[in-house]
Design an enzyme around this catalytic site. Structure first.
Site, PDB file in Angstrom:
ATOM      1  N   HIS A  18       0.810  -1.247   0.000  1.00  0.00           N
ATOM      2  CA  HIS A  18       0.000   0.000   0.000  1.00  0.00           C
ATOM      3  C   HIS A  18       0.836   1.288   0.000  1.00  0.00           C
ATOM      4  O   HIS A  18       0.333   2.332   0.396  1.00  0.00           O
ATOM      5  CB  HIS A  18      -0.960   0.029   1.202  1.00  0.00           C
ATOM      6  N   CYS A  53     -16.513   2.157   1.815  1.00  0.00           N
ATOM      7  CA  CYS A  53     -15.540   2.688   0.849  1.00  0.00           C
ATOM      8  C   CYS A  53     -15.897   2.292  -0.584  1.00  0.00           C
ATOM      9  O   CYS A  53     -15.688   3.064  -1.512  1.00  0.00           O
ATOM     10  CB  CYS A  53     -14.144   2.163   1.157  1.00  0.00           C
ATOM     11  N   HIS A  57     -11.538  -7.645  -5.039  1.00  0.00           N
ATOM     12  CA  HIS A  57     -11.808  -6.675  -3.981  1.00  0.00           C
ATOM     13  C   HIS A  57     -12.568  -5.473  -4.546  1.00  0.00           C
ATOM     14  O   HIS A  57     -12.165  -4.879  -5.548  1.00  0.00           O
ATOM     15  CB  HIS A  57     -10.454  -6.237  -3.400  1.00  0.00           C
ATOM     16  N   GLU A 111     -13.618  -9.114   0.829  1.00  0.00           N
ATOM     17  CA  GLU A 111     -14.167  -7.748   0.769  1.00  0.00           C
ATOM     18  C   GLU A 111     -14.562  -7.422  -0.668  1.00  0.00           C
ATOM     19  O   GLU A 111     -14.367  -6.304  -1.135  1.00  0.00           O
ATOM     20  CB  GLU A 111     -13.140  -6.719   1.248  1.00  0.00           C
ATOM     21  N   GLY A 123      -0.802  -2.739  -5.548  1.00  0.00           N
ATOM     22  CA  GLY A 123      -1.575  -3.815  -4.931  1.00  0.00           C
ATOM     23  C   GLY A 123      -2.950  -3.369  -4.477  1.00  0.00           C
ATOM     24  O   GLY A 123      -3.861  -4.181  -4.319  1.00  0.00           O
ATOM     25  N   HIS A 124      -3.125  -2.113  -4.244  1.00  0.00           N
ATOM     26  CA  HIS A 124      -4.461  -1.563  -3.970  1.00  0.00           C
ATOM     27  C   HIS A 124      -4.572  -0.285  -4.794  1.00  0.00           C
ATOM     28  O   HIS A 124      -4.004   0.742  -4.443  1.00  0.00           O
ATOM     29  CB  HIS A 124      -4.657  -1.274  -2.485  1.00  0.00           C
ATOM     30  N   GLU A 164     -18.907  -2.768   1.695  1.00  0.00           N
ATOM     31  CA  GLU A 164     -18.076  -1.823   2.438  1.00  0.00           C
ATOM     32  C   GLU A 164     -18.393  -0.376   2.052  1.00  0.00           C
ATOM     33  O   GLU A 164     -18.587  -0.056   0.878  1.00  0.00           O
ATOM     34  CB  GLU A 164     -16.602  -2.138   2.132  1.00  0.00           C
ATOM     35  N   CYS A 177     -10.499   3.125   7.037  1.00  0.00           N
ATOM     36  CA  CYS A 177     -10.700   3.677   5.700  1.00  0.00           C
ATOM     37  C   CYS A 177     -12.100   4.267   5.530  1.00  0.00           C
ATOM     38  O   CYS A 177     -12.269   5.292   4.873  1.00  0.00           O
ATOM     39  CB  CYS A 177     -10.457   2.608   4.639  1.00  0.00           C
ATOM     40  N   CYS A 178     -13.099   3.613   6.126  1.00  0.00           N
ATOM     41  CA  CYS A 178     -14.480   4.025   5.856  1.00  0.00           C
ATOM     42  C   CYS A 178     -14.842   5.359   6.506  1.00  0.00           C
ATOM     43  O   CYS A 178     -15.371   6.237   5.824  1.00  0.00           O
ATOM     44  CB  CYS A 178     -15.449   2.919   6.252  1.00  0.00           C
TER      45      CYS A 178
END
Lengths: 628, 628
Positions: free
Chosen positions: A160, A345, A275, A327, A209-210, A343, A411-412
């Site tokens: 990340h 996000c 994801h 997720e 990766g994200h 989620e 994160c949310c």
């Protein structure tokens, strides 16, 4: 009211020139009217913005600075404090997202205290940045080993570093847009330059990766006009699906490639996999790159995956990613209600992505999904009081799922916190001669249409009432089209122009277009008929067979224990004869509309889904049994 | 507006004491607020009433007096002119129905010319009446033999002597109610006394061949309080289904018994059979007798046949009697569209009957059917200009079915002519402490609730808009219930009382009941959500399989050639994604709302069914093909 609106127009005009320059323009030529040029005068979003400024932001600041180590990690990395990194490797991103929200909030409500906090934090961040531009407190500070082998910076796709960097860039652009100050933007450029120097053709390969850095780099390109950032974004997208694998974390799980959408080149994507937040951010980035390059190479893939997401993998709330295992997405139509992950996000990501698709195509079907996500899955993510949050948003609960003050993975809350103050982004889009009205909300703005400055104001009680008055005040008479979105939930409507019914025009790509020579005081009256509807799911969705959801306008409703204490919600059966009355809520639900009906002689109350778990805990249900 | 309303209240109060006395009171204790106490201030019914007074009534008078021999038959029978009876044996009834309409119109709009015509005609009628009270110009004048053998008076059940007498009684009661003059009422009493002297226990048996006298005798009872008329009415009902047959006309056709509902005693009726107008008038009479006697013996049969009519034998327009062979009912669910008979008189009969059922039970399901018939099948019976009429009301046309200036059998024009000015009868009902609001229309009235005079005024654009404001102005604060009908087409709604949302109450028997201590200026705001709906027929109706009808609020829509010239209506296919815009009509359709949508790229316009065939002739269709 009149004075208030004038004041808003004045503020809008001031910011207009700065903001428009920062806004992406799709190859359609359509651009959004930025949130700082749109002032809400309504109760619905107005109340949310007020709660955000007064409660949510202070909560976020306190969590980041006082209750967790997120700010102190930066202080340590800056050399102001000593000690190890405490927390998880992606914690920096929460700080950036909250800062992005704080910057947006500044644009709505100038606030010296918030600005001072931002300046202070930017100071830490700038000092924490390495000489070569690298920035990530997890890697620059000593830290406890976690489940994976100790790795150095840029040695694992899964760590990340680019994700955190992306959020840093977004925050920096937001702060620059809000204040005109360049300190944070300089940090962002330095980081992006560092990445550009490290990765790229003839340099190292890299697969984020994200996903997140891609859309952030396009924002940086739009703010700086430096094409290297756009090129890097495109190159990072193109790195995917080529078989590159790096680092223990990335290799740990068989799911990684699928989960990170690394199984095929992005232009070849057939279905949505993996994801949900990663997917939504990547699609957003693809649309952004596509728009900035005026290139259609990603369009086919975007349309394909959009159909797959929206028609086979989306909840009625607009939420996506049904499984808690990854997720993310699993099998088509596998949309369980009680174990729905959905989620917060990912729902915010749906708003971003659909907004970009809307800009790219001028097709309202994307704004319809954006609206669905905004009024339901996204808003559910924060309590009405603004200080409690949902990470996971099921559509049914046994009474054991509750909003929390904060999350280890935060994160949310921080995503909600940057979404809310910028919700004005989604009201209007403009072309040289077109004004697209996407959101209906009492609000004012000023735009340029056909070279003429036009003040636009909306009066409405949307989403509680479908009557919308839109007034146009051009500086001088000017010819243009006003495109009114006719939402997907709306089966019938009427339109008047200056009191006279408009000769019917086809709703084209979801918009009803009014073209004329607009003059001062022209008023459009749009009436969207807004009955209660019992919505059936796609029959392929097993969980909802023999069930209906209650929806009115864009708002999905649910029944919860607090109003229906003597009722077994899962035995409750609606039928086609149920009549619903719209009633005002009380207490915490004041200013929200409830729906009530009688089933087998008992009164049953439905509340907006977004408003659940704001009172005493208990069961909740969206999809209610139905028998003709 | 305020002055106008005051004026209406004043008129209302003057008439209130007279009218209420003439109005039937069900055993429920519920009575209607008579039309002369209800003043329309709206465009919808207001326009119809104006056209009725200015056009329809003069047309009727000219037809009866100048273009046909109907008035001259009375002059001949009165000895003022000489010559034979010219016309058909039931022609007297048209004169009476028109006179009933003229009398109602006098109550709405005092008009010395109309009153003078009535006085003149009443003079002829009184002179035409025989010394023993008998009155029928066909039998008292020499006349050409017709298809049946020559018969004398009261020698054939099928000769409509009682039917004509019934309409005479209705006209006489109406005239008495309008003017207080007794000349016509004296004729009516004398005729009824003559019938009572001729028929009854220990006297002659008699079965009315076309029911009408039954409900008329109850009206006469209500006007005079003479119980013999009520007893005679009940006895005439009880004569049916006992095997009595009399006269060549009656015996001519095998259908007669079934067609005249003479196959079983009325209390034993299981299903609806035969001629539709006869049936509707009989059911009305049964309900009237039942109410006047405070006797429930007919209730079970009425409920049974109502279910049979409404659930298995009624068009979406509220029209009944699908076959032209018997002007009546045939097989359950046999509801063809192109060959639909759906006689205008039968639809007027549906309003009468359902109004009585509503009074009898206080259940709004009857008012729902009444509304359906009023806004669709009944209104279709007269052109928008008020001077052309439909006898037969199909729901599909190849372009060969048109309104006519008059009909040889003129029951329908005269029925419409008496229905329209009395439409105010259907707005309100009252109980000692309940006000039932059945029709929504801008209007004013004054009623007595709980011993207190209460002025009631409605403001609304119904049926084009579902927002309805109802203001109550009681002379002094008084406790009562206001019962708002929530129409069957309405799936959701909201109610406010003095600006505050009303705590939800169950809709009971179709009414939402607001009970409180009412004070001056109290205002109810009811919002009935009124989207366009695509309505499916009962799947047992073969003609409508794979089709949908377009409906908005109470108004059923159709597509006709004049708006859709390049479209083959029967190939047109709607689907669930069709969106409809509500637009104002133009020309003759100004003040009426059209619905427009696009199908396969072509604009398709739907107009209210009642408004069809008011422009150039052409095809028309209500039930349009539909494919999900």
């Amino acid at each position: 009211m009149q004075n208030l609106e004038k004041c808003f127009f004045w503020i809008s005009v001031v910011f207009l020139s700065v903001s428009v320059a920062l806004v992406a323009k799709g190859q359609s030529g359509i651009r959004l009217v930025p949130f700082d040029a749109v002032k809400f005068t309504d109760k619905f979003w107005g109340a949310r913005l007020k709660t955000h400024a007064h409660t949510t932001l202070p909560v976020c600041i306190a969590q980041l600075r006082d209750s967790t180590s997120r700010i102190s990690n930066f202080q340590k990395a800056a050399g102001i404090k000593s000690g190890e990194f405490i927390g998880t490797f992606f914690d920096d991103s929460d700080v950036y997202k909250a800062m992005e929200g704080m910057a947006y909030s500044l644009q709505n409500n100038p606030n010296p205290e918030i600005e001072a906090i931002l300046d202070e934090w930017i100071g830490y961040i700038a000092k924490a940045q390495q000489k070569d531009g690298y920035l990530n407190t997890f890697f620059t500070l000593p830290h406890k080993r976690d489940n994976w082998e100790e790795t150095g910076r840029w040695t694992d796709f899964g760590r990340h570093e680019d994700y955190c960097g992306g959020h840093m860039i977004e925050a920096a652009v937001a702060y620059y847009s809000a204040t005109g100050k360049t300190a944070f933007l300089d940090v962002a450029r330095k980081f992006a330059d560092h990445m550009d120097a490290t990765f790229g053709p003839g340099k190292r390969n890299w697969v984020p990766g994200h996903q997140e850095i891609e859309l952030a780099l396009v924002k940086l390109y739009n703010a700086t006009a430096d094409k290297r950032y756009l090129a890097l974004s495109k190159w990072l997208l193109e790195e995917r699906g080529r078989g590159y694998k790096l680092g223990p974390m990335w290799l740990e799980s068989d799911l990684s490639d699928r989960n990170c959408q690394n199984e095929s080149p992005v232009a070849s994507l057939q279905n949505v996999e993996g994801h949900a937040v990663r997917a939504a951010y990547m699609f957003t980035g693809m649309a952004d790159v596509s728009a900035a390059l005026k290139d259609t190479v990603y369009h086919t893939a975007l349309h394909r995956v959009w159909d797959d997401v929206v028609h086979r993998n989306m909840y009625i709330s607009g939420g996506i990613g049904s499984s808690n295992t990854n997720e993310g997405f699993v099998a088509d139509y596998d949309l369980p209600n009680k174990t729905a992950y959905s989620e917060t996000c990912a729902s915010v990501g749906m708003v971003f992505w659909n907004n970009r698709m809307n800009l790219m195509t001028g097709d309202a079907k994307y704004a319809n999904v954006m609206e669905r996500a905004m009024y339901n899955a996204v808003l559910a993510g924060v309590s009405l009081s603004g200080d409690r949050f949902f990470y996971v948003n099921p559509l049914e609960s046994d009474g054991d799922h509750h909003r929390q003050r904060w999350y280890g993975t935060a994160c949310c809350p921080s995503n909600i916190s940057r979404f809310l103050p910028s919700v004005g982004n989604y009201v209007y889009m403009v072309n040289e001669r077109d004004l697209f009205v996407n959101m209906y909300a009492a609000s004012g703005t000023t735009i340029i249409l056909n070279g003429t400055k036009v003040a636009v104001s909306q009066k409405t009680d949307y989403p509680w009432n479908g009557a919308i008055s839109i007034k146009l005040d051009p500086e001088k008479t000017t010819t243009a089209s006003v495109k009114l979105r006719i939402p997907d939930w709306c089966k019938s409507y009427s339109v008047k122009l200056n009191g006279k019914a408009v000769i019917h025009k086809k709703v084209d790509a979801g918009y009803l277009s009014l073209t004329k020579s607009w003059k001062k005081g022209d008023e459009i009256l749009l009436r969207l008929h807004m009955p209660v509807e019992l919505v059936a799911a796609d029959p392929m969705v097993k969980a909802n067979i023999g069930r209906r959801a209650v929806q009115r306008g864009p708002v999905v409703y649910c029944a919860e224990y607090a109003d229906n204490k003597t009722i077994d919600l899962n035995k409750l059966t609606l039928n086609s004869k149920n009549r619903f009355s719209v009633a005002d809520g009380t207490g915490i639900l004041a200013d929200h509309k409830l729906l009530q009906t009688f089933i087998a002689g008992k009164k049953v109350t439905f509340i907006p889904y977004y408003a659940w778990d704001n009172r005493e805990p208990g069961k909740m249900l969206v999809w209610v049994k139905y028998k003709k």
